[in-house]
Design a protein around this motif. Structure first.
Motif, PDB file in Angstrom:
ATOM      1  N   ASP A  96      40.981  38.948  34.018  1.00  0.00           N
ATOM      2  CA  ASP A  96      40.118  37.794  34.292  1.00  0.00           C
ATOM      3  C   ASP A  96      39.468  37.915  35.665  1.00  0.00           C
ATOM      4  N   ASP A  97      40.235  38.395  36.633  1.00  0.00           N
ATOM      5  CA  ASP A  97      39.692  38.547  37.978  1.00  0.00           C
ATOM      6  C   ASP A  97      38.573  39.589  38.005  1.00  0.00           C
ATOM      7  N   HIS A  98      38.786  40.679  37.267  1.00  0.00           N
ATOM      8  CA  HIS A  98      37.760  41.727  37.205  1.00  0.00           C
ATOM      9  C   HIS A  98      36.493  41.214  36.508  1.00  0.00           C
ATOM     10  N   ALA A  99      36.686  40.456  35.414  1.00  0.00           N
ATOM     11  CA  ALA A  99      35.530  39.922  34.686  1.00  0.00           C
ATOM     12  C   ALA A  99      34.743  38.941  35.542  1.00  0.00           C
ATOM     13  N   THR A 100      35.447  38.089  36.272  1.00  0.00           N
ATOM     14  CA  THR A 100      34.773  37.120  37.139  1.00  0.00           C
ATOM     15  C   THR A 100      34.055  37.815  38.295  1.00  0.00           C
ATOM     16  N   LYS A 101      34.714  38.843  38.835  1.00  0.00           N
ATOM     17  CA  LYS A 101      34.106  39.585  39.946  1.00  0.00           C
ATOM     18  C   LYS A 101      32.834  40.306  39.489  1.00  0.00           C
ATOM     19  N   SER A 102      32.848  40.815  38.252  1.00  0.00           N
ATOM     20  CA  SER A 102      31.663  41.497  37.732  1.00  0.00           C
ATOM     21  C   SER A 102      30.493  40.526  37.582  1.00  0.00           C
ATOM     22  N   LEU A 103      30.786  39.260  37.224  1.00  0.00           N
ATOM     23  CA  LEU A 103      29.727  38.254  37.153  1.00  0.00           C
ATOM     24  C   LEU A 103      29.120  37.991  38.527  1.00  0.00           C
ATOM     25  N   LEU A 104      29.988  37.988  39.541  1.00  0.00           N
ATOM     26  CA  LEU A 104      29.499  37.785  40.906  1.00  0.00           C
ATOM     27  C   LEU A 104      28.656  38.971  41.365  1.00  0.00           C
ATOM     28  N   ASP A 105      29.098  40.160  41.046  1.00  0.00           N
ATOM     29  CA  ASP A 105      28.361  41.364  41.446  1.00  0.00           C
ATOM     30  C   ASP A 105      26.988  41.440  40.783  1.00  0.00           C
ATOM     31  N   LYS A 106      26.886  40.888  39.585  1.00  0.00           N
ATOM     32  CA  LYS A 106      25.606  40.900  38.880  1.00  0.00           C
ATOM     33  C   LYS A 106      24.735  39.692  39.214  1.00  0.00           C
ATOM     34  N   ASP A 107      25.203  38.878  40.179  1.00  0.00           N
ATOM     35  CA  ASP A 107      24.472  37.680  40.628  1.00  0.00           C
ATOM     36  C   ASP A 107      24.288  36.655  39.509  1.00  0.00           C
ATOM     37  N   ASN A 109      30.186  30.495  45.806  1.00  0.00           N
ATOM     38  CA  ASN A 109      30.922  29.236  45.723  1.00  0.00           C
ATOM     39  C   ASN A 109      31.514  29.031  44.328  1.00  0.00           C
ATOM     40  N   GLN A 110      30.732  29.369  43.292  1.00  0.00           N
ATOM     41  CA  GLN A 110      31.233  29.255  41.917  1.00  0.00           C
ATOM     42  C   GLN A 110      32.396  30.216  41.685  1.00  0.00           C
ATOM     43  N   TYR A 111      32.290  31.398  42.274  1.00  0.00           N
ATOM     44  CA  TYR A 111      33.382  32.379  42.135  1.00  0.00           C
ATOM     45  C   TYR A 111      34.675  31.840  42.738  1.00  0.00           C
ATOM     46  N   LYS A 112      34.562  31.219  43.916  1.00  0.00           N
ATOM     47  CA  LYS A 112      35.759  30.662  44.557  1.00  0.00           C
ATOM     48  C   LYS A 112      36.343  29.514  43.751  1.00  0.00           C
ATOM     49  N   GLU A 113      35.470  28.677  43.169  1.00  0.00           N
ATOM     50  CA  GLU A 113      35.955  27.561  42.355  1.00  0.00           C
ATOM     51  C   GLU A 113      36.667  28.061  41.098  1.00  0.00           C
ATOM     52  N   ILE A 114      36.096  29.076  40.461  1.00  0.00           N
ATOM     53  CA  ILE A 114      36.724  29.639  39.268  1.00  0.00           C
ATOM     54  C   ILE A 114      38.073  30.252  39.612  1.00  0.00           C
ATOM     55  N   THR A 115      38.128  30.990  40.705  1.00  0.00           N
ATOM     56  CA  THR A 115      39.376  31.624  41.130  1.00  0.00           C
ATOM     57  C   THR A 115      40.440  30.581  41.460  1.00  0.00           C
ATOM     58  N   ALA A 116      40.038  29.534  42.161  1.00  0.00           N
ATOM     59  CA  ALA A 116      40.988  28.479  42.517  1.00  0.00           C
ATOM     60  C   ALA A 116      41.508  27.759  41.274  1.00  0.00           C
ATOM     61  N   TYR A 117      40.626  27.525  40.301  1.00  0.00           N
ATOM     62  CA  TYR A 117      41.050  26.846  39.068  1.00  0.00           C
ATOM     63  C   TYR A 117      42.034  27.713  38.283  1.00  0.00           C
ATOM     64  N   ARG A 118      41.748  29.007  38.177  1.00  0.00           N
ATOM     65  CA  ARG A 118      42.642  29.885  37.416  1.00  0.00           C
ATOM     66  C   ARG A 118      43.984  30.071  38.112  1.00  0.00           C
ATOM     67  N   ASN A 119      43.981  29.989  39.432  1.00  0.00           N
ATOM     68  CA  ASN A 119      45.244  30.117  40.160  1.00  0.00           C
ATOM     69  C   ASN A 119      46.172  28.925  39.940  1.00  0.00           C
TER      70      ASN A 119
END
Length: 333
Positions: A5-16, A21-31
């Motif tokens: 999940d972390d890799h998939a979310t990071k790939s979305l961030l890398d592809k803009d 901010n959305q990446y941090k919110e998603i990461t915080a929610y999954r944690n």
């Protein structure tokens, strides 16, 4: 949060595709490690339907003499009527696209009503024979009812019953275990029917995509088509009556089918289709090679053949694992 999940979310961030901010919110929610009980509750609902319908069957079997046929049929008809009344009253009606109902109970009431309808018609035919000797009608009518309910209420479980009934109407059992016990050897026409039915399922999925009709049902049709075509082709590969070379045609059919389902599994990202495709292709390839080797004299090199065989199977397992990993990587991107 797992690494996938972390890799998939990071790939979305890398592809803009998402912001920092959305990446941090998603990461915080999954944690937070919050999980849903939706799947577990649906499983219990499914089991309750199976237990209820099974209990009805056992009740009929054990008390058939004391309760009476008319009473049993009347009770079944009342229960079916109540279930369908509730379903029609609370459904959204027929829609070409996927329909999501607010209450999951509706989905399982449709399944219960459909199973009880099959029991009712089967019991009615067995006891009173309203269709005479036309036993196929006792299979065809519940099948048509199942297709109607599957499309009207958007129910995949009922669609599975409908497809199974379709195959049963032409004399097939369509689970993999039952297909292996079908009378393909003494009746080759049965295997031809399985291949034709599988081909028709494939053609229907292509047609449904064009008209955009319940396209999420296609995975079910394709799964049945894969099992039907593959097992029927393998059956003809090992059959002795095909010694005149016709068996090679079924080898080519299996190869073409495997290639088609290889493409479809990637397009639909269906792991189940991909895994079964590999298994059937591997079995068919080994049978094909074995029949080819029958024409080769191994008397001088049989020791080398025995030495290579374990390495061949180990290599097959390693290749299978690599193919699965590659599929997961390709579909995740």
């Amino acid at each position: 949060m797992n690494k996938f999940d972390d890799h998939a979310t990071k790939s979305l961030l890398d592809k803009d595709l998402i912001t920092e901010n959305q990446y941090k919110e998603i990461t915080a929610y999954r944690n937070l490690n919050i999980f849903s009980l939706n799947a577990e509750l649906k499983l219990f609902l499914y089991l309750s339907v199976l237990l209820f319908t099974s209990g009805i069957g056992i009740l009929i079997y054990k008390n058939i003499d004391s309760i009476g046929h008319v009473a049993i049929l009347s009770i079944l008809l009342i229960i079916i009527g109540v279930c369908f009344y509730y379903c029609f009253k609370n459904s959204k009606g027929f829609q070409k696209t996927e329909t999501v109902f607010e209450s999951p109970i509706l989905e399982y009431l449709v399944l219960a009503a459909n199973i009880l309808t099959c029991i009712f018609i089967g019991y009615l035919q067995f006891q009173y024979k309203p269709f005479g000797t036309h036993y196929g009608l006792a299979t065809l009518i519940p099948t048509l009812v199942s297709f109607f309910c599957a499309y009207y209420f958007d129910n995949k479980s009922v669609l599975t019953i409908a497809i199974t009934g379709t195959a049963a109407y032409i004399g097939l059992s369509v689970t993999p275990q039952d297909l292996l016990h079908n009378d393909f050897y003494s009746n080759p026409n049965l295997s031809y029917s399985a291949i034709i039915l599988g081909g028709l399922f494939i053609l229907y999925t292509i047609y449904s995509l064009r008209i955009n009709l319940k396209t999420h049902f296609n995975i079910i049709y394709l799964t049945f088509a894969l099992h039907l075509i593959s097992i029927a082709s393998i059956s003809n590969l090992v059959d002795d009556y095909n010694d005149d070379g016709i068996w090679m045609l079924f080898g080519l059919l299996l190869a073409g089918s495997s290639y088609y389902f290889y493409k479809v599994s990637h397009e639909t990202k269906a792991m189940s289709l991909y895994v079964f495709m590999i298994i059937y292709a591997y079995i068919g390839l080994n049978i094909f090679l074995f029949r080819i080797f029958q024409f080769i004299d191994f008397s001088d090199i049989w020791e080398l053949f025995v030495f290579i065989l374990p390495a061949y199977f180990i290599g097959s397992i390693v290749l299978f694992i690599k193919l699965i990993k590659k599929f997961n990587k390709e579909t995740a991107e």
